[in-house]
Write a protein that holds these residues in place. Structure first.
Motif, PDB file in Angstrom:
ATOM      1  N   GLY A 106       0.811  -1.215   0.000  1.00 57.37           N
ATOM      2  CA  GLY A 106       0.000   0.000   0.000  1.00 57.37           C
ATOM      3  C   GLY A 106       0.841   1.261   0.000  1.00 57.37           C
ATOM      4  N   LEU A 107       1.896   1.242   0.793  1.00 60.80           N
ATOM      5  CA  LEU A 107       2.772   2.408   0.894  1.00 60.80           C
ATOM      6  C   LEU A 107       3.375   2.773  -0.459  1.00 60.80           C
ATOM      7  N   SER A 108       3.887   1.787  -1.193  1.00 65.00           N
ATOM      8  CA  SER A 108       4.502   2.119  -2.482  1.00 65.00           C
ATOM      9  C   SER A 108       3.435   2.422  -3.536  1.00 65.00           C
ATOM     10  N   PHE A 109       2.253   1.805  -3.432  1.00 64.30           N
ATOM     11  CA  PHE A 109       1.199   2.052  -4.414  1.00 64.30           C
ATOM     12  C   PHE A 109       0.761   3.509  -4.406  1.00 64.30           C
ATOM     13  N   GLY A 169       1.196  -4.720   8.042  1.00 63.01           N
ATOM     14  CA  GLY A 169       0.471  -3.449   7.985  1.00 63.01           C
ATOM     15  C   GLY A 169       1.262  -2.262   8.512  1.00 63.01           C
ATOM     16  N   GLU A 170       2.475  -2.496   8.976  1.00 64.37           N
ATOM     17  CA  GLU A 170       3.218  -1.455   9.696  1.00 64.37           C
ATOM     18  C   GLU A 170       3.353  -0.135   8.914  1.00 64.37           C
ATOM     19  N   GLY A 171       3.731  -0.233   7.606  1.00 61.09           N
ATOM     20  CA  GLY A 171       3.926   0.966   6.795  1.00 61.09           C
ATOM     21  C   GLY A 171       2.671   1.805   6.660  1.00 61.09           C
ATOM     22  N   LEU A 172       1.506   1.185   6.881  1.00 58.69           N
ATOM     23  CA  LEU A 172       0.233   1.889   6.727  1.00 58.69           C
ATOM     24  C   LEU A 172      -0.099   2.751   7.943  1.00 58.69           C
ATOM     25  N   PHE A 173       0.820   2.811   8.895  1.00 56.61           N
ATOM     26  CA  PHE A 173       0.665   3.710  10.042  1.00 56.61           C
ATOM     27  C   PHE A 173       1.771   4.777  10.047  1.00 56.61           C
ATOM     28  N   SER A 174       2.520   4.897   8.938  1.00 51.86           N
ATOM     29  CA  SER A 174       3.668   5.816   8.914  1.00 51.86           C
ATOM     30  C   SER A 174       3.276   7.197   8.381  1.00 51.86           C
ATOM     31  N   LYS A 175       4.078   8.199   8.743  1.00 47.93           N
ATOM     32  CA  LYS A 175       3.816   9.562   8.264  1.00 47.93           C
ATOM     33  C   LYS A 175       3.918   9.639   6.738  1.00 47.93           C
ATOM     34  N   ALA A 176       4.902   8.933   6.177  1.00 45.79           N
ATOM     35  CA  ALA A 176       5.074   8.945   4.716  1.00 45.79           C
ATOM     36  C   ALA A 176       3.810   8.444   4.024  1.00 45.79           C
ATOM     37  N   PHE A 177       3.208   7.411   4.574  1.00 47.05           N
ATOM     38  CA  PHE A 177       1.981   6.868   3.987  1.00 47.05           C
ATOM     39  C   PHE A 177       0.853   7.887   4.020  1.00 47.05           C
TER      40      PHE A 177
END
Lengths: 282, 282
Positions: free
Chosen positions: B138-141, B163-171
């Motif tokens: 999801g993050l890269s999409f 799911g970790e990246g989906l809670f990041s500021k970048a996301f």
């Protein structure tokens, strides 16, 4: 050694709590009584093996039982609590200096005495001078009373066991008579999620809505009760819990509450479709 | 023989479900995947041993994720779902004939394929012609997308695991960019009750509220998730979920929903004091 307490939410769903210490086990005339200390919920009381109150989330139940009617009619002076032997409901009532009479009818003296020993967090205000405790059956206590209380809070166990009479039509009839013309009845109204509680929810609502001109149900999040989706009934002779609420007067009490606020008061009466459908069909 | 599945709500609180049959066990590149059939909840999916969806209460989660933003802005046409491999979120979206594009980005193809086999109740609408599934992170999409979607739904697992990246500021930054000027972001926002989820709830809210002019949280009763008290985040560039809601237009869709209604929509944003305090302090 690991010690776990298991609450059977249904025959097929178990909720288990890791225990530090089993503080007390005994049987009264009415039920088995246990107190535990736990890692997640602090100290807690069970009756006949079912979670009643624990130190972590009792504030939710007691906030919603007491402050919803008190904010609806902040002039309430005379209150009857039926059940509630752990003392949490009385504790919240004692925070109102305007409340003059707090009568509590609890069938099981052992629950009161043991809560004072093991659960002071809930039971410590039972010694307030306005509080009178009657060790009696709630059904017989309210029978014959007339125009006596502004508020009756039914803080009962489930409809199985010693709380059974507190879900009967005769009991609700007597409550109606015992209330003043401004009177409000709030009762433990079970849960819509699992079949057993949903059935009791519907039975209770069917009886109360025949008696009271205003009969509604409100919900809250109670993590340690089955499904975490719990309900209270709000029945009233005159006051609508939203349209007639005295929010400004309630705010002047200056009470700090951890769950209750006047927003959640309003929101708690807005129910999911499946719950509203169940209530409408009775 | 008795077979029980246990979900560890915390190390000290276990939730156990009696199983009829263990339908599937496997490991994908990302996580372990299991399907069970149970007495109380019907069929259900777990990832890494945690309950994701079950036939009894998935309607609550999916109703609240989809219909709250759709009733806020009934003109939504292009939707991105991130995660949601069980298909329940997509199923609710396909009920709107006005929705033209439903892109779903799910990292784990196995979850989708197996849900189609074992959980048709949620997965059956993934074959709708408007649905495109991308098996991607999801993050890269969302990275590099601009002004593309009216609505992004983050239907993720917890912040531990894939799911970790989906809670990041970048996301969240990328989601903001990927949204149109009317855009709304709804995300799985954990729970306020147990420490682990409460910490993630606060971290997520802190990041989102810096980005979006409107950033709120709404709650619902989700009995099979830890504590049963679950939250979604509602972040928006323009539409306030109550003040700007299009309830009349939403009602014209004529959708029958078992949890969602426009009352619970309003009520779900009215939070208990301890939840509001946690959100205010970040």
């Amino acid at each position: 050694m690991e010690l776990w307490f298991t609450d059977k939410h249904t025959e097929n769903v178990h909720f288990s709590i890791k225990i530090k210490e089993h503080l007390y086990h005994g049987k009264s005339k009415y039920q088995s009584i246990d107190f535990f200390d736990s890692y997640e919920f602090g100290k807690f009381l069970t009756l006949d093996g079912y979670m009643m109150v624990n130190e972590k989330d009792e504030f939710i139940y007691h906030d919603m039982m007491v402050h919803v009617p008190m904010a609806t009619n902040p002039l309430i002076k005379k209150v009857l609590v039926i059940g509630g032997g752990d003392g949490g409901t009385v504790r919240e009532l004692t925070r109102y200096s305007s409340v003059e009479v707090i009568d509590m009818v609890e069938i099981d003296e052992q629950v009161v005495k043991l809560s004072q020993q093991y659960l002071p967090q809930t039971a410590s205000k039972l010694i307030d001078p306005r509080v009178k405790i009657y060790y009696d059956d709630g059904l017989s206590f309210v029978s014959g009373l007339d125009n006596t209380y502004d508020l009756i809070l039914v803080d009962s166990t489930d409809s199985m066991g010693p709380g059974e009479g507190l879900f009967s039509k005769a009991f609700y009839d007597n409550c109606y008579q015992a209330l003043t013309e401004d009177g409000i009845l709030v009762n433990q109204h079970e849960s819509p999620y699992y079949d057993k509680e949903a059935k009791e929810m519907k039975r209770s609502h069917a009886k109360i809505k025949k008696l009271f001109p205003i009969s509604m149900v409100y919900q809250f999040h109670m993590p340690t009760y089955p499904s975490g989706h719990w309900l209270f009934g709000f029945a009233s002779k005159k006051y609508h819990p939203i349209d007639n609420a005295g929010f400004d007067a309630w705010k002047e009490f200056g009470l700090k509450t951890k769950y209750y606020n006047t927003n959640i008061h309003k929101g708690s009466f807005l129910l999911p479709t499946f719950v509203q459908d169940m209530l409408d069909e009775v």
